[in-house]
Design an enzyme around this catalytic site. Structure first.
Site, PDB file in Angstrom:
ATOM      1  CB  ALA A  16      -0.919  -0.022   1.209  1.00 19.10           C
ATOM      2  CD  GLU A  30       0.904 -10.279 -15.045  1.00 24.88           C
ATOM      3  OE1 GLU A  30       0.198 -10.089 -14.035  1.00 24.88           O
ATOM      4  OE2 GLU A  30       0.521 -10.013 -16.198  1.00 24.88           O
ATOM      5  CG  ASP A  89      -5.924  -3.433  -7.747  1.00 23.22           C
ATOM      6  OD1 ASP A  89      -5.182  -4.322  -7.292  1.00 23.22           O
ATOM      7  OD2 ASP A  89      -5.979  -3.147  -8.958  1.00 23.22           O
TER       8      ASP A  89
HETATM    9  C1  LIG Z   1      -3.064  -4.228 -17.622  1.00 24.43           C
HETATM   10  C2  LIG Z   1      -1.818  -4.360 -16.837  1.00 24.43           C
HETATM   11  O1  LIG Z   1      -0.756  -3.906 -17.187  1.00 24.43           O
HETATM   12  N1  LIG Z   1      -1.932  -5.044 -15.697  1.00 24.43           N
HETATM   13  C3  LIG Z   1      -0.813  -5.283 -14.847  1.00 24.43           C
HETATM   14  C4  LIG Z   1      -0.924  -4.454 -13.600  1.00 24.43           C
HETATM   15  O2  LIG Z   1      -2.098  -4.755 -12.947  1.00 24.43           O
HETATM   16  P1  LIG Z   1      -2.840  -3.762 -11.963  1.00 24.43           P
HETATM   17  O3  LIG Z   1      -3.470  -2.648 -12.745  1.00 24.43           O
HETATM   18  O4  LIG Z   1      -3.703  -4.601 -11.148  1.00 24.43           O
HETATM   19  O5  LIG Z   1      -1.665  -3.145 -11.067  1.00 24.43           O
HETATM   20  P2  LIG Z   1      -1.927  -2.281  -9.770  1.00 24.43           P
HETATM   21  O6  LIG Z   1      -2.114  -0.853 -10.142  1.00 24.43           O
HETATM   22  O7  LIG Z   1      -2.961  -2.903  -8.932  1.00 24.43           O
HETATM   23  O8  LIG Z   1      -0.517  -2.413  -9.034  1.00 24.43           O
HETATM   24  C5  LIG Z   1      -0.124  -3.586  -8.424  1.00 24.43           C
HETATM   25  C6  LIG Z   1      -0.072  -3.432  -6.913  1.00 24.43           C
HETATM   26  O9  LIG Z   1       1.124  -2.750  -6.551  1.00 24.43           O
HETATM   27  C7  LIG Z   1       0.864  -1.932  -5.428  1.00 24.43           C
HETATM   28  N2  LIG Z   1       1.132  -0.521  -5.777  1.00 24.43           N
HETATM   29  C8  LIG Z   1       1.312  -0.160  -7.063  1.00 24.43           C
HETATM   30  C9  LIG Z   1       1.626   1.140  -7.369  1.00 24.43           C
HETATM   31  C10 LIG Z   1       1.709   2.100  -6.341  1.00 24.43           C
HETATM   32  O10 LIG Z   1       1.941   3.286  -6.556  1.00 24.43           O
HETATM   33  N3  LIG Z   1       1.476   1.694  -5.076  1.00 24.43           N
HETATM   34  C11 LIG Z   1       1.196   0.416  -4.755  1.00 24.43           C
HETATM   35  O11 LIG Z   1       1.000   0.085  -3.604  1.00 24.43           O
HETATM   36  C12 LIG Z   1      -0.579  -2.166  -5.025  1.00 24.43           C
HETATM   37  O12 LIG Z   1      -0.610  -3.214  -4.081  1.00 24.43           O
HETATM   38  C13 LIG Z   1      -1.186  -2.602  -6.322  1.00 24.43           C
HETATM   39  O13 LIG Z   1      -2.404  -3.316  -6.139  1.00 24.43           O
HETATM   40  O14 LIG Z   1       0.170  -4.705 -12.750  1.00 24.43           O
HETATM   41  C14 LIG Z   1       0.242  -6.009 -12.292  1.00 24.43           C
HETATM   42  C15 LIG Z   1       1.367  -6.124 -11.326  1.00 24.43           C
HETATM   43  O15 LIG Z   1       1.270  -7.339 -10.692  1.00 24.43           O
HETATM   44  C16 LIG Z   1       0.431  -6.936 -13.486  1.00 24.43           C
HETATM   45  O16 LIG Z   1       1.660  -6.705 -14.089  1.00 24.43           O
HETATM   46  C17 LIG Z   1      -0.739  -6.713 -14.441  1.00 24.43           C
HETATM   47  O17 LIG Z   1      -0.651  -7.540 -15.544  1.00 24.43           O
HETATM   48 MN   LIG Z   2      -4.103  -4.744  -9.223  1.00 22.59          MN
END
Ligand SMILES: CC(=O)N[C@H]1[C@@H](OP(=O)(O)OP(=O)(O)OC[C@H]2O[C@@H](n3ccc(=O)[nH]c3=O)[C@H](O)[C@@H]2O)O[C@H](CO)[C@H](O)[C@@H]1O
Ligand SMILES: [Mn+2]
Length: 350
Positions: free
Chosen positions: A125, A306, A216
């Site tokens: 987080a 990933e 999320d």
């Molecule tokens: C469409 C796409 O590209 N999807 C990718 C993206 O999904 P997502 O869009 O689900 O990534 P996301 O924005 O949920 O980021 C992953 C996780 O990192 C943490 N977080 C991230 C950024 C930040 O500023 N602060 C923070 O805490 C947080 O727990 C978040 O849930 O990223 C994932 C990382 O596993 C995978 O690579 C997915 O394939």
């Molecule tokens: Mn996510």
């Protein structure tokens, strides 16, 4: 000397030589056998052979005090009954693929309760993602390993903000401070490094299994002991019916995440994985090192960490695979083969 007498002498001598040769051969082979027996004998009486093999093994069908544990009663598994006939429930390397309808939680829970595993649920987080934490943890309280010993570990750049959420939770929560990452990519890639480092420092002392989840994510239904395994990954809900050529693997040889065109099993989503502390340590260390090498070579893998995660799993096959039911997104609708949506992933209302 008469002829019959000479024949008799020759016969007796022949018999004696034959007897001696056969004894000699027998002694030779006995000597071979004797050597083996001798090496075992050398361990007595100080060591009882086999005892060391049982060390650390947690068996429970014969409790020490003689009382039998309460047993779950269930109907006999029927060999002719297919639990799901429209989806694969076993990989070609014989790892189960967990779908609704393929397991009996009561049987699994019984095994789990006897062995008393400790589970660490880790979540990042960082920055604005702190705003998603309350909902995530509230849903985990309700649905995640209800009967288990769970610790929460929150990686954050702002411990005070996390404390200010005044979370009402029944399990131990540890806040682990991480650097303020400059952008989304750094935060996502950094997760592998933090998991690796904290396993060395903390997790190996506190838990048996480690689970990594995105913030999320909101759990909608029970996620229980059926997910536990040595190395467990989840099939990406967006690609579970896709052909190999359409999977977003890193196909450029210059990256450490490179997977050749003719390789790859499933495409796994890096937002949910788990395993024993040792297996997760190896996974995160390998991904972290791959990310570092790519960085030094000025290349970013196609889907960040990933891609490295998927590369690892092609060559280190998961011992259990979770179906996309475990990382569903409401935006993907309700196809027939998704019998239960255990989570909703991707709703980011900051
Ligand atoms: C469409 C796409 O590209 N999807 C990718 C993206 O999904 P997502 O869009 O689900 O990534 P996301 O924005 O949920 O980021 C992953 C996780 O990192 C943490 N977080 C991230 C950024 C930040 O500023 N602060 C923070 O805490 C947080 O727990 C978040 O849930 O990223 C994932 C990382 O596993 C995978 O690579 C997915 O394939
Ligand atoms: Mn996510």
């Amino acid at each position: 000397m008469s002829k019959p007498f000479v024949s008799l002498i020759i016969f007796i001598m022949g018999t004696m030589i034959g007897f001696l040769i056969s004894k000699w051969l027998e002694v030779g082979s006995l000597r071979g056998r004797w050597l083996e027996v001798g090496s075992l004998r050398g361990r007595y009486p100080e060591e009882v052979p086999g005892q060391d093999l049982l060390q650390g093994l947690k068996l429970h069908w014969m409790p020490a005090n003689g009382s039998l544990p309460i047993r779950t009663h269930y109907s006999k598994p029927d060999i002719g009954q297919i639990p799901r006939n429209e989806v694969m429930i076993l990989t070609p390397w014989l790892a189960p693929i967990v779908w609704e309808g393929t397991f009996n939680s009561d049987i699994l829970k019984e095994d789990y309760q006897q062995k008393n595993y400790r589970i660490g649920l880790t979540v990042s987080a960082i920055g604005k993602y702190i705003k998603l934490l309350k909902k995530f943890l509230e849903s985990a309280e309700r649905y995640f390993m209800k009967e288990g010993m769970v610790n929460y570990y929150v990686f954050t750049d702002s411990p005070d903000e996390v404390k200010a959420l005044n979370l009402e939770i029944s399990r131990t929560l540890r806040i682990i401070t991480v650097p303020e990452y400059s952008n989304w990519e750094q935060a996502v890639l950094g997760r592998m490094e933090v998991l690796k480092n904290q396993t060395e420092l903390l997790f190996q002392k506190e838990v048996d299994y480690l689970v990594s989840l995105d913030t999320d994510v909101v759990m909608l239904n029970p996620i229980g002991v059926e997910i536990l395994g040595d190395l467990v990954s989840v099939i990406h809900p967006g690609f579970y019916h896709s052909q190999r050529k359409n999977l977003p693997y890193e196909r450029r040889p210059a990256s450490r995440a490179f997977i050749p065109e003719d390789e790859g099993d499933f495409y796994y989503q890096a937002n949910f994985f788990l395993g024993t502390v040792q297996r997760i340590y190896h996974l995160t260390k390998t991904c972290y090192e791959g990310i570092q090498i790519d960085k030094a070579n000025g290349i970013q893998a196609r889907v960040f960490e990933e891609s490295h995660f998927n590369k690892y799993l092609v060559y280190n096959k998961p011992t259990k695979v979770l179906s996309p039911e475990y990382i569903w997104s409401n935006s993907l609708g309700s196809p027939k083969d998704i019998k239960i949506k255990r989570v909703n992933h991707g709703d980011k209302h900051f």
